[in-house]
Design an enzyme around this catalytic site. Structure first.
Site, PDB file in Angstrom:
ATOM      1  N   THR A 228       0.788  -1.130   0.068  1.00  8.36           N
ATOM      2  CA  THR A 228       0.068  -0.161  -0.083  1.00  8.36           C
ATOM      3  C   THR A 228       0.762   1.320  -0.105  1.00  8.36           C
ATOM      4  O   THR A 228       1.967   1.291   0.567  1.00  8.36           O
ATOM      5  CB  THR A 228      -0.811   0.119   1.097  1.00  8.36           C
ATOM      6  OG1 THR A 228      -0.037   0.081   2.375  1.00  8.36           O
ATOM      7  CG2 THR A 228      -1.868  -1.289   1.421  1.00  8.36           C
ATOM      8  N   ASP A 229       0.295   2.388  -0.581  1.00 10.59           N
ATOM      9  CA  ASP A 229       0.857   3.629  -0.117  1.00 10.59           C
ATOM     10  C   ASP A 229       0.784   3.773   1.338  1.00 10.59           C
ATOM     11  O   ASP A 229      -0.071   3.129   1.922  1.00 10.59           O
ATOM     12  CB  ASP A 229       0.397   4.768  -1.062  1.00 10.59           C
ATOM     13  CG  ASP A 229       1.036   5.843  -1.341  1.00 10.59           C
ATOM     14  OD1 ASP A 229       2.146   6.042  -0.419  1.00 10.59           O
ATOM     15  OD2 ASP A 229       0.945   6.804  -2.128  1.00 10.59           O
ATOM     16  N   TRP A 230       1.670   4.661   1.888  1.00  9.77           N
ATOM     17  CA  TRP A 230       1.750   4.783   3.242  1.00  9.77           C
ATOM     18  C   TRP A 230       0.414   5.298   3.936  1.00  9.77           C
ATOM     19  O   TRP A 230       0.178   6.492   3.575  1.00  9.77           O
ATOM     20  CB  TRP A 230       3.072   5.745   3.584  1.00  9.77           C
ATOM     21  CG  TRP A 230       4.114   4.973   3.833  1.00  9.77           C
ATOM     22  CD1 TRP A 230       4.776   4.904   5.298  1.00  9.77           C
ATOM     23  CD2 TRP A 230       4.744   3.947   3.012  1.00  9.77           C
ATOM     24  NE1 TRP A 230       6.293   4.161   5.135  1.00  9.77           N
ATOM     25  CE2 TRP A 230       5.909   3.543   3.959  1.00  9.77           C
ATOM     26  CE3 TRP A 230       4.653   3.587   1.844  1.00  9.77           C
ATOM     27  CZ2 TRP A 230       6.738   2.655   3.212  1.00  9.77           C
ATOM     28  CZ3 TRP A 230       5.510   2.487   1.300  1.00  9.77           C
ATOM     29  CH2 TRP A 230       6.588   2.012   2.006  1.00  9.77           C
TER      30      TRP A 230
END
Length: 809
Positions: A228-230
């Site tokens: 995932t993106d952060w």
């Protein structure tokens, strides 16, 4: 599964623990089984390894690393081999800093010139972006570490990026927004992909079965890891079921427990979890192999700096050269004006900020360039404040010079992650300076520094325009080498420069209205629109000048590709970028007038002729058919075009291609605007016809209580006083910080607070706030202050007690 035996030794708790971070940048390790953690670091154009406790928002400087030109800059080189070289050196530095996964490159399309992160992306063309990305990946992964292509997918704006729902038709999704990712997967063989924050047609991308399973896993056969993106995980179980293995950063075990409960209740089969663990283990072991034997822990800083300079030199674009003023004649006296000459603008802002090992500045490089500088004046205030005194001093210096080097562009806080630009203009105080300088000395060479397209109503007041984009730590010296003639410019634009922002095809549908953004222009982005609709532009896609000239001749086309001859007819050795465009002559399916399907960059000495061959591939004639749900070829004559830009076609030929016999996907009568290419102002009915369904309501539902996926911005409509007060406080603080000149901090507030969904409070605090505590916050925001406060305190105590018991055990 490759690691079946090892997985069999794991407890359910251990398997679940591997699915999210150990902290902000590291994955979980299991010491008893010999499973080490991985370190992930930002790195599209330079390693940004922060210490373990650091955050991803840019508050802390990373360890020193070479700052190479940004992707938007290197894209202008049109040189895949050069891209692979950048990747090679990035990979070497990743190993030196013990980074397993480098978070880049970014391949999102430049749908709109105002996207605040365009400086990190390659192109408005998916074929070009994919080829450049694949080259980066090959270079990075040649060292055994992993690249991480991002942001998958259709993340083409920064405003409300964590909540916006992107509404796009299937053909456009496949042809425009997924093709670069497809090339990165199939040709680059990336080991890791980062999912984007946004929704796609209703589903969060990391939960989308269609995107993650049907396309990425089954169609493209991707067997790597999706991260995932952060803070980009919404429903952890839905993400895991879609094959999004790794959630970053840590949630302090909260989502681990969700996974354990889901397995125990049968919501997710343990076999599915095992497959995710297996893919993650392959990444862990393969990227840690290099660190299990002696490895190079230091880089040759000077050598890497020289490489950064070479890359910048080949990526600079000469856009105007009236009277052949450049290269500068020997002995000409130059006045250097512009704040960017003293303090170079060389990279973007946000998670990609690199702490450079060396940083060249223009004023320090003049002596070796052979150019005679008679002095320097800043001329303007970097962040837009007007100063008559600065203009007067600059004009006084310009009067004494033969030529003015004027360094202008966009500042660091105008192009930044998390925010989109407000307009396409360069600051007014710079234009005022240019106007004043033109009155005293018309021999102006403008050097532009920015990472994306800008309007240029002032261009007739400069004789030459050199665009350095964001050239990295050695960009300033590279620009002087082009100005002096030591380097013949060979870069060409990979995005169209419209005459004005209102001409862009997505102008009426960017950045969307609150809840969603509609891609009504369909396949017509960038040159696909301008060339098809015959709209005049300032600089077309693929445009760039040289100090020499090239002649194209003798085109020959067969089933495998096209060959032609290229002659350097000028006085300088130089490199030319030859571009292959293809246009379908049939009118049964709406198409862009031409599409880029190949390119080559060739070095040719003055007077020399070379034969160039550009092969066809599986993407040359294909289109995506929504009826058959697969790629098809339309039987037709195709025009094969070889050009120096999308509008400067030098050679043409016709080839007949047999089709796959697929049924026509559209009723032409129902989509008149698309068949005419008039995609600038598509009405709702026609877009819904293309889409095959009604579009969702694009405004927020102000009657419902705020929930996990609603943003802090929506607190302006909250039922609770606390919510509305929070909103007004954020707006005031943002205004005040801008007022006192703290624009970077003001931007940070917008990026990390204002547009963040409530779930981000839990997902991005490393477990400091968990979801039950967030429930209390939402109660307070929704008008139940004391009930919510009581709930928050109760859940916080439970969390602290649980943490204490865990430590004791």
């Amino acid at each position: 599964m490759k690691y079946r035996e090892l997985i069999a030794k794991m407890t359910l708790e251990e398997k679940a623990s591997l699915m999210s971070g150990k902290d902000f940048w590291q994955t979980q390790d299991i010491e008893r089984l010999g499973i080490n953690s991985m370190f992930l670091a930002d790195g599209p154009h330079g390693i940004r390894r922060q210490e373990v406790a650091a955050d991803q928002l840019g508050l802390n400087a990373g360890l020193p690393a070479t700052c190479y030109p940004t992707a938007a800059t290197v894209a202008n080189s049109w040189n895949a081999e050069l891209g692979e070289k950048v990747g090679d050196y990035l990979g070497e530095e990743a190993i030196a800093q013990k980074v397993n996964v480098l978070l880049g490159p970014g391949v999102n399309m430049k749908r709109n010139p105002l996207c605040g992160r365009n400086f990190e992306y390659f192109s408005e063309d998916p074929y070009h972006a994919g080829k450049m990305a694949a080259s980066y990946i090959r270079g990075i992964q040649s060292h055994g570490v992993s690249a991480c292509v991002k942001h998958f997918a259709v993340n083409n704006q920064e405003k409300r990026r964590m909540s916006i729902d992107t509404i796009v038709d299937e053909r456009t999704l496949r042809e425009i927004y997924l093709t670069a990712f497809e090339i990165a997967v199939k040709e680059g063989e990336t080991k890791t992909i980062m999912s984007s924050y946004n929704r796609l047609n209703g589903d969060y991308t990391n939960e989308s079965q269609h995107l993650m399973n049907d396309i990425l896993r089954k169609e493209w056969n991707f067997d790597g890891v999706v991260v995932t993106d952060w803070g980009g995980s919404n429903d952890r179980i839905a993400g895991l079921l879609a094959g999004n293995e790794l959630e970053m950063p840590t949630t302090a075990g909260e989502t681990d427990r969700e996974i354990i409960n889901a397995v125990k209740t049968g919501e997710i089969k343990e076999r599915v979890l095992d497959e995710c663990v297996d893919r993650l283990l392959e990444l862990v072991f393969s990227t840690n192999e290099v660190f299990e034997k002696p490895y190079k822990q230091e880089i040759d800083v000077e050598k890497h700096h020289r490489v950064a300079q070479k890359v910048a030199e080949e990526s600079i674009v000469l856009l105007k050269n009236e009277d052949n003023l450049l290269p500068l004649k020997f002995g000409k006296k130059v006045a250097v004006i512009g704040d960017f000459a003293k303090d170079a603008r060389y990279q973007g802002a946000g998670s990609s900020i690199v702490n450079p090992t060396i940083l060249d500045h223009t004023m320090d490089c003049f002596e070796e360039s052979g150019i005679v500088s008679i002095g320097y004046e800043p001329g303007f205030e970097r962040y837009g404040k007007k100063s008559v005194d600065k203009i007067n001093k600059a004009c006084a210096l310009a009067e004494k010079a033969d030529v003015v080097f004027l360094y202008i562009g966009l500042d660091e806080v105008t192009e930044a992650e998390g925010l989109d630009r407000q307009n396409m203009m360069i600051p007014e105080n710079q234009v005022e300076l240019l106007n004043a300088l033109h009155e005293v000395n018309p021999n102006i060479v403008a050097i532009l520094s920015c990472g994306s397209a800008v309007e240029m109503p002032w261009i007739n007041k400069v004789k030459c325009l050199l665009h350095g984009y964001l050239g990295g730590q050695a960009g300033a010296r590279a620009i002087l080498r082009v100005l002096s003639g030591d380097v013949n410019p060979s870069g060409k634009l990979t995005e169209t420069y419209p005459l004005r922002y209102e001409d862009t095809p997505s102008y009426r549908n960017f950045p969307g209205n609150e809840a969603s953004v509609e891609y009504r222009e369909s396949i017509y982005i960038g040159y696909r629109y301008y060339d098809t609709a015959d709209v005049d532009v300032l600089f077309p896609f693929g445009y760039g000048l040289s100090y020499t000239t090239f002649e194209y001749s003798d085109i020959r086309v067969d089933k495998d590709g096209v060959t032609f001859k290229l002659t350097n007819t000028g006085d300088f050795a130089g490199m030319e970028i030859a571009q292959l465009y293809v246009g379908c002559k049939s009118k049964d399916i709406f198409r862009a007038k031409k599409e880029l399907k190949g390119f080559d960059k060739i070095f040719i000495n003055a007077g020399e002729t070379k034969t160039v061959a550009i092969p066809f591939d599986d993407k040359t004639f294909r289109y995506f058919n929504i009826k058959t749900n697969q790629w098809e070829v339309e039987e037709s004559d195709y025009e094969i075009m070889i050009g120096a830009s999308s509008t400067d076609i030098r050679l043409t030929d016709i080839v007949f291609v047999e089709g796959t016999g697929a049924p026509l996907p559209y009723d032409k009568e129902m989509l008149p605007s698309y068949y005419l290419g008039n995609a600038h102002d598509i009405n709702l009915h026609e877009f819904e016809t293309l889409l095959g369904r009604k579009v969702p309501v694009s405004t927020w539902d102000r009657t419902k209580p705020l929930g996990y996926t609603d943003t802090i911005e929506q607190c302006q409509y909250a039922k609770g006083l606390l919510g509305r007060l929070t909103y007004r406080t954020i707006v005031f603080v943002h205004w005040f910080l801008r007022k006192i000149g703290k624009r970077s901090t003001a931007n940070l507030i917008m990026m990390s607070i204002y547009y963040m969904p409530f779930r981000g409070i839990a997902r991005l605090t490393g477990g400091v706030v968990n979801m039950p505590m967030l429930d209390g916050i939402l109660m307070m925001v929704n008008g139940h202050f004391f009930k919510g406060l009581k709930h928050f305190i109760k859940e916080r105590r439970k969390k602290l007690k649980f943490s204490k018991n865990t430590i004791t055990q």
